[in-house]
Design an enzyme around this catalytic site. Sequence first.
Site, short mmCIF file in Angstrom:
data_model
loop_
_atom_site.label_atom_id
_atom_site.label_comp_id
_atom_site.label_asym_id
_atom_site.label_seq_id
_atom_site.Cartn_x
_atom_site.Cartn_y
_atom_site.Cartn_z
N HIS A 13 -3.04 10.02 12.31
CA HIS A 13 -1.67 9.45 12.55
C HIS A 13 -1.51 9.71 13.94
O HIS A 13 -1.77 10.49 14.44
CB HIS A 13 -0.54 9.91 11.75
CG HIS A 13 0.47 9.64 12.02
ND1 HIS A 13 1.34 8.19 11.55
CD2 HIS A 13 1.62 9.96 13.01
CE1 HIS A 13 2.33 8.11 12.09
NE2 HIS A 13 2.69 9.15 12.91
N PHE B 239 0.75 -1.30 -0.02
CA PHE B 239 0.00 -0.13 -0.21
C PHE B 239 0.79 1.28 -0.08
O PHE B 239 0.37 2.30 0.04
CB PHE B 239 -1.20 -0.07 1.25
CG PHE B 239 -0.42 -0.36 2.63
CD1 PHE B 239 0.26 1.15 3.06
CD2 PHE B 239 -0.38 -1.40 3.27
CE1 PHE B 239 1.00 0.77 4.27
CE2 PHE B 239 0.30 -1.61 4.44
CZ PHE B 239 0.93 -0.36 4.95
P1 IDP Z 1 -1.09 3.12 11.72
O1 IDP Z 1 -1.42 4.40 11.31
O2 IDP Z 1 -2.36 2.46 12.68
O3 IDP Z 1 0.24 3.50 12.86
P2 IDP Z 1 0.37 1.71 10.13
O4 IDP Z 1 0.56 -0.02 9.91
O5 IDP Z 1 1.74 2.41 10.51
O6 IDP Z 1 -0.77 1.93 10.84
O7 IDP Z 1 0.25 2.21 8.56
C1 IDP Z 1 0.32 3.49 8.14
C2 IDP Z 1 -0.70 4.19 7.34
O8 IDP Z 1 -0.91 3.23 6.05
C3 IDP Z 1 -2.20 3.84 8.05
O9 IDP Z 1 -2.44 4.74 8.98
C4 IDP Z 1 -2.90 3.71 6.82
O10 IDP Z 1 -2.98 5.23 6.36
C5 IDP Z 1 -2.18 3.17 6.00
N1 IDP Z 1 -2.60 1.59 5.90
C6 IDP Z 1 -1.99 0.69 6.72
N2 IDP Z 1 -2.58 -0.40 6.31
C7 IDP Z 1 -3.22 -0.52 5.11
C8 IDP Z 1 -3.77 -1.50 4.35
O11 IDP Z 1 -3.75 -2.52 4.56
N3 IDP Z 1 -4.12 -0.66 3.11
C9 IDP Z 1 -4.23 0.62 2.56
N4 IDP Z 1 -3.50 1.47 3.55
C10 IDP Z 1 -2.82 0.95 4.73
MG MG Z 2 2.15 3.35 12.30
#
Ligand code: IDP
Ligand code: MG
Length: 139
Positions: free
Chosen positions: A117, A59
């Site tokens: 975030h 992604f």
């Molecule tokens: P978080 O923001 O809850 O810490 P992370 O795993 O760090 O989550 O991922 C960063 C950002 O990437 C997420 O907030 C979201 O915007 C995007 N994201 C995470 N997982 C996915 C996915 O499976 N599909 C599309 N976007 C995703």
């Molecule tokens: Mg994160």
Amino acid sequence: MANDITFSMIKPEAVKEGNAGAILKMIEEAGFKVSAMKMTKLSKFRAGQFYAVHADRPFYTDLCDYMSSGPIIALRLKKDNAVNDFRKLIGATDPQKAEEGTIRKLYARSIQENAVHGSDSDANAKIESDFFFSGIEKY
Ligand code: IDP
Ligand code: MG
């Protein structure tokens, strides 16, 4: 610790939809003090730097396009136990899995467009707030 900090962004779709004020109100009502705040638009390059840890994820390209699609509001926040308490306030990454009453449950549209975030560690909170704010912008 009274000076625990975390870093947050109100993401582009939440700003566009006019939810920034409501989200900021929830953050303040949960006891976080705003220590720095800035509205800015990330270039695709800068979004890529911010999310470099996810560079190998499928992604990543979509995430960089999305995060550079409009202005965001960057926030440095202070509270005891800031990182963990803020992750609780925002809820799970996927809003369908987020608890009732969390910011993402209320305002996220999808797992990608998830409104806010929140830093995942004290070390990243410092790195991320230093990415956006210089010394004279932090209070
Ligand atoms: P978080 O923001 O809850 O810490 P992370 O795993 O760090 O989550 O991922 C960063 C950002 O990437 C997420 O907030 C979201 O915007 C995007 N994201 C995470 N997982 C996915 C996915 O499976 N599909 C599309 N976007 C995703
Ligand atoms: Mg994160």
